[in-house]
Design a protein around this motif. Structure first.
Motif, mmCIF file in Angstrom:
data_model
loop_
_atom_site.group_PDB
_atom_site.id
_atom_site.type_symbol
_atom_site.label_atom_id
_atom_site.label_comp_id
_atom_site.label_asym_id
_atom_site.label_seq_id
_atom_site.Cartn_x
_atom_site.Cartn_y
_atom_site.Cartn_z
ATOM 1 N N ILE A 118 1.128 -1.097 -0.088
ATOM 2 C CA ILE A 118 -0.151 -0.479 0.219
ATOM 3 C C ILE A 118 0.698 1.499 -0.226
ATOM 4 C CG2 ILE A 118 -1.283 0.737 0.814
ATOM 5 C CD1 ILE A 118 -2.480 -1.359 2.575
ATOM 6 N N ASP A 119 0.062 2.281 -0.697
ATOM 7 C CA ASP A 119 1.146 3.485 -1.122
ATOM 8 C C ASP A 119 0.803 3.823 0.503
ATOM 9 O OD1 ASP A 119 -0.778 4.221 -1.796
ATOM 10 O OD2 ASP A 119 -0.152 5.380 -3.383
ATOM 11 N N GLU A 120 1.856 5.688 0.641
ATOM 12 C CA GLU A 120 1.733 5.998 1.174
ATOM 13 C C GLU A 120 -0.058 7.190 1.364
ATOM 14 O OE1 GLU A 120 3.506 8.621 -1.975
ATOM 15 O OE2 GLU A 120 3.282 6.814 -1.008
ATOM 16 N N HIS A 121 -0.902 6.821 0.225
ATOM 17 C CA HIS A 121 -2.278 7.489 0.123
ATOM 18 C C HIS A 121 -3.018 6.521 0.902
ATOM 19 C CE1 HIS A 121 0.358 11.432 -1.277
ATOM 20 N NE2 HIS A 121 0.497 10.165 -2.670
ATOM 21 N N GLY A 122 -2.623 5.405 0.500
ATOM 22 C CA GLY A 122 -3.334 3.919 1.036
ATOM 23 C C GLY A 122 -4.580 3.307 -0.147
ATOM 24 N N ALA A 123 -3.494 3.990 -1.630
ATOM 25 C CA ALA A 123 -4.018 2.912 -2.365
ATOM 26 C C ALA A 123 -3.014 1.537 -2.177
ATOM 27 C CB ALA A 123 -3.855 3.726 -3.394
ATOM 28 N N VAL A 124 -3.583 0.358 -2.746
ATOM 29 C CA VAL A 124 -3.479 -0.811 -2.908
ATOM 30 C C VAL A 124 -2.624 -1.010 -3.917
ATOM 31 C CG1 VAL A 124 -4.206 -3.203 -2.570
ATOM 32 C CG2 VAL A 124 -5.530 -1.934 -1.539
ATOM 33 N N LEU A 125 -0.987 -1.344 -4.032
ATOM 34 C CA LEU A 125 -0.509 -1.590 -5.592
ATOM 35 C C LEU A 125 -0.463 -2.729 -5.979
ATOM 36 C CD1 LEU A 125 3.318 0.294 -3.843
ATOM 37 C CD2 LEU A 125 0.891 1.453 -5.011
ATOM 38 N N ASP A 126 -0.338 -3.152 -5.108
ATOM 39 C CA ASP A 126 -0.514 -5.216 -5.647
ATOM 40 C C ASP A 126 -0.830 -6.413 -4.126
ATOM 41 O OD1 ASP A 126 -0.128 -7.106 -6.505
ATOM 42 O OD2 ASP A 126 1.965 -7.512 -6.808
ATOM 43 N N VAL A 127 -1.273 -6.627 -4.545
ATOM 44 C CA VAL A 127 -1.637 -7.907 -3.370
ATOM 45 C C VAL A 127 -1.112 -9.407 -3.457
ATOM 46 C CG1 VAL A 127 -3.974 -9.235 -2.503
ATOM 47 C CG2 VAL A 127 -3.929 -7.317 -2.869
ATOM 48 N N PHE A 128 -0.768 -10.253 -3.470
ATOM 49 C CA PHE A 128 0.011 -11.561 -3.542
ATOM 50 C C PHE A 128 -0.387 -12.513 -2.900
ATOM 51 C CE2 PHE A 128 3.183 -14.045 -4.499
ATOM 52 C CZ PHE A 128 3.445 -14.490 -6.150
ATOM 53 N N LEU A 129 -1.063 -13.826 -3.083
ATOM 54 C CA LEU A 129 -1.662 -15.001 -2.311
ATOM 55 C C LEU A 129 -0.414 -15.707 -2.211
ATOM 56 C CD1 LEU A 129 -4.037 -15.453 -0.178
ATOM 57 C CD2 LEU A 129 -4.925 -16.923 -2.456
ATOM 58 N N GLN A 130 0.042 -16.173 -0.779
ATOM 59 C CA GLN A 130 1.298 -17.048 -0.600
ATOM 60 C C GLN A 130 0.587 -18.070 0.072
ATOM 61 O OE1 GLN A 130 4.429 -15.195 -0.611
ATOM 62 N NE2 GLN A 130 4.818 -15.487 -2.680
ATOM 63 N N ARG A 131 1.067 -19.259 -0.105
ATOM 64 C CA ARG A 131 1.299 -20.773 1.261
ATOM 65 C C ARG A 131 1.574 -20.677 2.930
ATOM 66 N NH1 ARG A 131 -0.434 -26.399 -0.831
ATOM 67 N NH2 ARG A 131 -0.588 -26.081 1.737
ATOM 68 N N GLY A 169 -7.233 -21.142 -5.319
ATOM 69 C CA GLY A 169 -6.684 -20.152 -4.823
ATOM 70 C C GLY A 169 -6.563 -19.230 -6.089
ATOM 71 N N LYS A 170 -6.399 -19.996 -6.959
ATOM 72 C CA LYS A 170 -6.848 -18.971 -8.554
ATOM 73 C C LYS A 170 -7.914 -17.729 -9.114
ATOM 74 C CE LYS A 170 -5.269 -18.992 -13.843
ATOM 75 N NZ LYS A 170 -5.155 -19.740 -14.985
ATOM 76 N N ARG A 171 -8.899 -17.953 -8.036
ATOM 77 C CA ARG A 171 -9.925 -17.050 -8.816
ATOM 78 C C ARG A 171 -9.571 -16.609 -7.236
ATOM 79 N NH1 ARG A 171 -14.302 -19.493 -10.979
ATOM 80 N NH2 ARG A 171 -15.230 -18.399 -10.154
ATOM 81 N N ALA A 172 -8.944 -16.944 -6.169
ATOM 82 C CA ALA A 172 -8.945 -16.002 -4.958
ATOM 83 C C ALA A 172 -8.281 -14.839 -5.380
ATOM 84 C CB ALA A 172 -8.519 -16.645 -3.652
ATOM 85 N N GLN A 173 -7.425 -15.168 -5.637
ATOM 86 C CA GLN A 173 -6.028 -14.304 -6.476
ATOM 87 C C GLN A 173 -6.908 -13.291 -7.284
ATOM 88 O OE1 GLN A 173 -2.380 -13.903 -5.486
ATOM 89 N NE2 GLN A 173 -3.381 -11.968 -6.735
ATOM 90 N N GLY A 174 -7.455 -14.186 -8.003
ATOM 91 C CA GLY A 174 -7.930 -12.346 -8.793
ATOM 92 C C GLY A 174 -9.507 -11.705 -8.587
ATOM 93 N N PHE A 175 -9.848 -12.557 -7.807
ATOM 94 C CA PHE A 175 -10.913 -11.656 -6.690
ATOM 95 C C PHE A 175 -9.967 -10.081 -6.137
ATOM 96 C CE2 PHE A 175 -12.521 -10.653 -2.487
ATOM 97 C CZ PHE A 175 -13.939 -10.197 -3.223
ATOM 98 N N PHE A 176 -9.010 -10.985 -5.275
ATOM 99 C CA PHE A 176 -8.275 -9.999 -4.518
ATOM 100 C C PHE A 176 -7.190 -8.482 -5.835
ATOM 101 C CE2 PHE A 176 -7.136 -13.740 -1.721
ATOM 102 C CZ PHE A 176 -8.557 -13.106 -0.590
ATOM 103 N N ASP A 177 -7.088 -8.714 -6.819
ATOM 104 C CA ASP A 177 -6.367 -7.756 -7.338
ATOM 105 C C ASP A 177 -7.937 -7.292 -8.126
ATOM 106 O OD1 ASP A 177 -4.123 -9.232 -7.652
ATOM 107 O OD2 ASP A 177 -4.106 -9.986 -9.129
#
Length: 156
Positions: free
Chosen positions: A16-29, A109-117
């Motif tokens: 997350i950047d300093e303004h609160g915008a999400v830059l990237d979301v990544f799901l890992q085990r 996991g793939k569907r969850a990652q797609g939803f998070f993005d």
């Protein structure tokens, strides 16, 4: 934050950047040094080297920053858990929890990652920190975003 996907605990890494915008979301085990290193490499592939990196007190973050020579000059700040209770940036996972409850969990996991993005991109467009922006400004920003969305949809 951890998310249960198909009965297995996964870790949701968020930048997350300093303004609160999400830059990237990544799901890992895993939540270890190699996972943190791969997340930082993924971020550095898309964005410039930051001036500072704020993390929680997980030791893997420091080890990953030391492993990557490009992050050698970055100021690494570790935030104490009680200091971020009212921090809106740290509360950005709440909509994900709400969606997880309404769907009764994620199954793949793939569907969850797609939803998070997708969720992160839409939240960056339409979501704003309500405590920092006056209501009339927030409404005008939302109207402008809806106009641009309608223009894109009509073109496609």
């Amino acid at each position: 934050m951890h998310v249960v996907v198909g009965g297995v605990t996964h870790w949701l890494w968020r930048a997350i950047d300093e303004h609160g915008a999400v830059l990237d979301v990544f799901l890992q085990r895993h939540r270890d040094t190699s996972a943190a290193t791969s997340f930082f490499q993924r971020l550095l592939g898309e964005y410039d080297v930051p001036e500072a990196v704020c993390t929680d007190k997980l030791v893997s973050y420091g080890a990953a920053i030391r492993e990557l020579p490009i992050l050698g000059d970055v100021d690494h700040q570790q935030v104490i858990s009680t200091a971020r209770c009212n921090n809106l940036v740290e509360q950005s996972h709440r909509p994900i929890r709400r969606q997880e409850r309404s769907q009764l969990g994620f199954r793949q996991g793939k569907r969850a990652q797609g939803f998070f993005d997708l969720h992160a991109r839409i939240t960056n467009l339409y979501g704003s920190a309500r405590s920092t922006i006056p209501a009339h400004d927030r409404r005008s920003l939302l109207r402008a975003a809806l106009r641009s969305w309608k223009a894109v949809v009509q073109v496609a």
